[in-house]
Every structure is written in C-alpha cells, then in structure tokens.
Design an enzyme around this catalytic site. Sequence first.
Site, PDB file in Angstrom:
ATOM      1  N   HIS A  20       0.796  -0.942   0.180  1.00  0.00           N
ATOM      2  CA  HIS A  20       0.200  -0.591  -0.459  1.00  0.00           C
ATOM      3  C   HIS A  20       0.670   1.252  -0.344  1.00  0.00           C
ATOM      4  O   HIS A  20       0.003   2.725  -0.301  1.00  0.00           O
ATOM      5  CB  HIS A  20      -0.822  -0.047   1.205  1.00  0.00           C
ATOM      6  CG  HIS A  20      -0.227   0.601   2.288  1.00  0.00           C
ATOM      7  ND1 HIS A  20       0.002  -0.862   3.385  1.00  0.00           N
ATOM      8  CD2 HIS A  20      -0.007   1.641   2.927  1.00  0.00           C
ATOM      9  CE1 HIS A  20       0.778   0.050   4.675  1.00  0.00           C
ATOM     10  NE2 HIS A  20       0.207   1.228   4.705  1.00  0.00           N
ATOM     11  N   ASP A  32       1.501  -7.851   1.873  1.00  0.00           N
ATOM     12  CA  ASP A  32       1.645  -6.728   2.428  1.00  0.00           C
ATOM     13  C   ASP A  32       2.776  -5.780   2.293  1.00  0.00           C
ATOM     14  O   ASP A  32       3.569  -5.182   2.911  1.00  0.00           O
ATOM     15  CB  ASP A  32       0.563  -5.462   2.826  1.00  0.00           C
ATOM     16  CG  ASP A  32       0.177  -4.190   2.819  1.00  0.00           C
ATOM     17  OD1 ASP A  32       1.237  -3.715   1.613  1.00  0.00           O
ATOM     18  OD2 ASP A  32       0.013  -3.299   3.502  1.00  0.00           O
ATOM     19  N   SER A  87       4.425   2.287   7.628  1.00  0.00           N
ATOM     20  CA  SER A  87       4.210   1.160   7.348  1.00  0.00           C
ATOM     21  C   SER A  87       5.631   0.531   6.729  1.00  0.00           C
ATOM     22  O   SER A  87       5.988   1.613   5.986  1.00  0.00           O
ATOM     23  CB  SER A  87       3.249   0.980   6.591  1.00  0.00           C
ATOM     24  OG  SER A  87       2.240   1.242   7.439  1.00  0.00           O
TER      25      SER A  87
END
Length: 527
Positions: free
Chosen positions: A338, A374, A447
Amino acid sequence: MEVREIEKWCCVVQVLDAFSAEKPASCSGVIVHRQTGTVICSGVPFARFATDKRSLSSDHGFLSPHSFSDTLKIRVSFPTERDASSPSACETSRHREVTAELLMLVSCPEFKRAFRAVFQETDRWRFHADEEEDEEDDELMGDALSLSWFAVLKANVGAAGGPDAGGVVVPWRAGSSLRKGLPVVACGSPFGSLCVDLFGASLSAGILSNLCGEGNAVILTDARCLPGAEGGGLFAAEAPDDARLLGLIVSPFGWKANEWIGLTLACSVDVIFRSVARCRGVWDPLRGVWPDPREAGPLAAPCGTRGARGPAVCFVDSGAFWGSGVVVAPRLVVTCRHVVNGRSKVGLKFHHGDRVQDVTGDVLFATNATSSYDLALVKLRDSVTEAVVPCMTQSYNPGESVLVVGYGGLGRKCGPSLTRGVLSKTIRFDDQPVMLQTTCAVQAGTSGGAVVRTRTGELLGIVSSNTRDFAAKVTYPHLNFSIPVAVFQRLLQRFHQTNDVNVFSVLDSTDKEVSRVWRLQSAQSKL
C-alpha cells in the site's frame, strides 16, 4: 542521581484565583534548585491570569509578575520523607503544600521555531487540551505560542524529598548530547492536583523517539503520560545511578489527522534554561544551575548511537502515499504494497545524520490486493554506501524487547523515529511465523518500517499496520501487526541466485489459514 530519586525533584503546581470559585488549574513541575526554591513548570495554566492575553502571542521574551492578575495564587505540592512510624507509610507518599510566587513567564523561541517547522497545519496536528477549559483556552493550548511558555516560580521547597534527597541542584543534560533511542524516564502527576498522594510523581519509562530544532529543542518520547503531567520532567536514564533532567513535558497526547500517535511531546530543558538566562536580571533564578552566558556551552559531549547497529530504514514516497522501507540487500528495499500504491517507480530518502540522500527506485514486485501479505520489493537505481544490510532473525521470543524504526511521528521531516516495546505475540501456521504483534507505538508513515531486536539489532519483521476501530473512530498505536522476515527470507535468497522476480509470486497464493490470521485487513472487519 539515581533513578529512584527522580520523584524527589518533581512537584505539582496549582494555580487559582483567590476571589473566585472557579476550579483551579494544575500541572506538574520540576524543582531545579532546592536552596533558592526555583521551580519550572508549564506556562499554560497561567495564561488565563494574563491581564493582556495579546502579550502571550507577541514576541515578548518573558512576562513579569506585573503582567498577571493580582488575584493569582500559586501552590506547590512536593514529596517529603516518608514517616516510618505511620502504618500507611508504605502505601502512599507524604506531600507538603506551600505557597509560591511567580518570578516570570518565559518564552522559548528555539522550541517555537522548531515546533512551527515540524508540526504543519496541513498535517492537522492537535495536542491535548483540558476538556473543561473554555474555548479560548482550548485554542491557546493547541498553539505553538502557548506551548512554548514556561513558568519560573519561587517556593520554599527545601524539604522536598527529605534529608536524603541527594543534592541541591537537579542534575541535567545538555540538548547537544541527546540521541534517538536514549532510555528515559518521565515523571509527572496524572490529573495534576487530583489525589496527589496517589498519583503524584508517577514514573513512566521509554526512549527518545525523535529530536529536532536548535539544541534538540523539540523532543518526542514513547514514555506514556497522562493529562496533568505537563511541566513534569523527562530524565535521561542510561544507568540506574545516572539520571539527569533533559526536558520538560509539554503535551502528553498528540493527534495527527485524528490519529493518536501514542507519543509524548517535550521541550529540552537546555533551551528553557537558555531562555531564562537571556531574561535574568539582578536576581538570578538559575544561580548555581545554569552557568554564566560567557561560559554557557554544552555540559555534556555529544554522543552517537550506542548498542547494536540496526537495519537501514528509508522514507518511501509514491506520490499520494508515503511510508517506510528497509534495506534487505545491497540496492534492494522491502516495503509495503500500500506504500508503493501501484506505482512502477518511487522516490526514497536515506537520512545520514544531517545529510539526506535521494534515490529513485523501481518497484520489482508487489503482492496482489487479495494477498494476506502487504509487501513490495524496490530496486534502487543508485547504491547507498552507508546502508546497513541487517542480519535476519532465526527466532521469535514473545516478551523480548524490540524497537520499531520508521517514518511515523516526526519521521518525514527529522529522519526515522524509534519506539520501544515488547514482542507481544507471534502467530504461527505449520510451525512457521505468519504474524507478529508488538507494543511499540506505530503511527501512519511507519508502514514498511523495521521491527528490530533491541539487544542484537536483528531484523524481525516489516511493519504492516496499527489498529483502528472504525466504529469508535479510535486508533490504537500500541496494537500493531508486522510480517515476519521468515515469510520472505528464503524467497530473497532464491532471488539472489536466479534474479527471477517471479519467485515472490508465491506470496499471492497464501493458505486459507494464513488469510484467516490476517482477516482484519478485509473491508468487512470492524478493526
């Protein structure tokens, strides 16, 4: 000073109107000199008593007592020795309350400049304000102008801490000597003057997460504090017998775009002392604490990062989205799907102290949106000579100390932030780790960052996300999820042997049990 003596230097400051039934305001404070009775605390509770509130938003370096209402009354409560003959002596601390006088309210320009540079309005930063304050004070609390004011008081605190308090002057540390990752202890009184015998001078441990500004004026720490701790002390605690005051707590809470960041904001005591020194006159409130301006250099030599050297973490920018990445091989970075956001090319920044190296990267692989993992792989077009390729762990031990390194908090402007916690849970499938959970504070921008074993610097995993309750609209930074390096470590080895990026496609076809573990990522999930 020993860590166990920290509480003896902390106090509670209560500010009230002598002729009003209005509820008193209170905060924490630090006794910097017992003999002269000098106390420094947050200046925010004093704002309501300013006769001309415009002076708080001006360029005044300080405000004298004449700038405040004659009805202003101040009380200081501080711990004294415990009475061994009292049956309750082991349960609560004894406190003494004395009246105090305001010597000055001083503004710290170094903090103000750094605060404005880092906390941009476009990022929608907001700091804790007392819900019971009126609207005007609410607005004032969220402004860098009010957060940069500190009060200097004089009170009879000679008995603070009892006969074994350990010195007249609080030991302190220069801002130039601070570094990310430094172990710290915060000392403040949750809820201010409420139940001081129960909450007074409570301690919380953490590390310095990030620093910025002249003299490291702005400090972020993951030591957790509550409202009322404003004005309390933040102490360096590298050893049990070497605790030194390094800052004052400015705000225990902070939100970025309505996300609680789980970090405490503080101001370097070094720059506060400098501000007071610029304003002092015939009577010197810092006599014996701060040196003569002609001698005012750093009292401690700057020191670098100590301990095991961890992986190189970089800033990854794909345009609309940004996050972190970890160097896992020369010119190879792992981040989150992402973060790259479907782009074939991303920009990366590597912070080397004050120097920033910009590199362009090509996205070699990103997992499908339906994959449980992810992950994305980026190849750098240029080499980064100072990047450290980490040693990847072979074991996961719940309860062990870990660090999260990533570009949350102030990271985008000041390099990667560090937060410390423990590996709270390792979830396995077929005896292989598929998910890690830690108690480290994780914010937006982390992230793709690194989960690192504190003791050795080994890489344990890649941060995927923190937790958000969509129903309650609350973010939990200390409950977060990471992808263990065991998920992709062997794939990296095969890629180095074959140079075939398709070896990572196995990550798109994860087992149903693994998908169930990562089910909170689905759109139907409440979390």
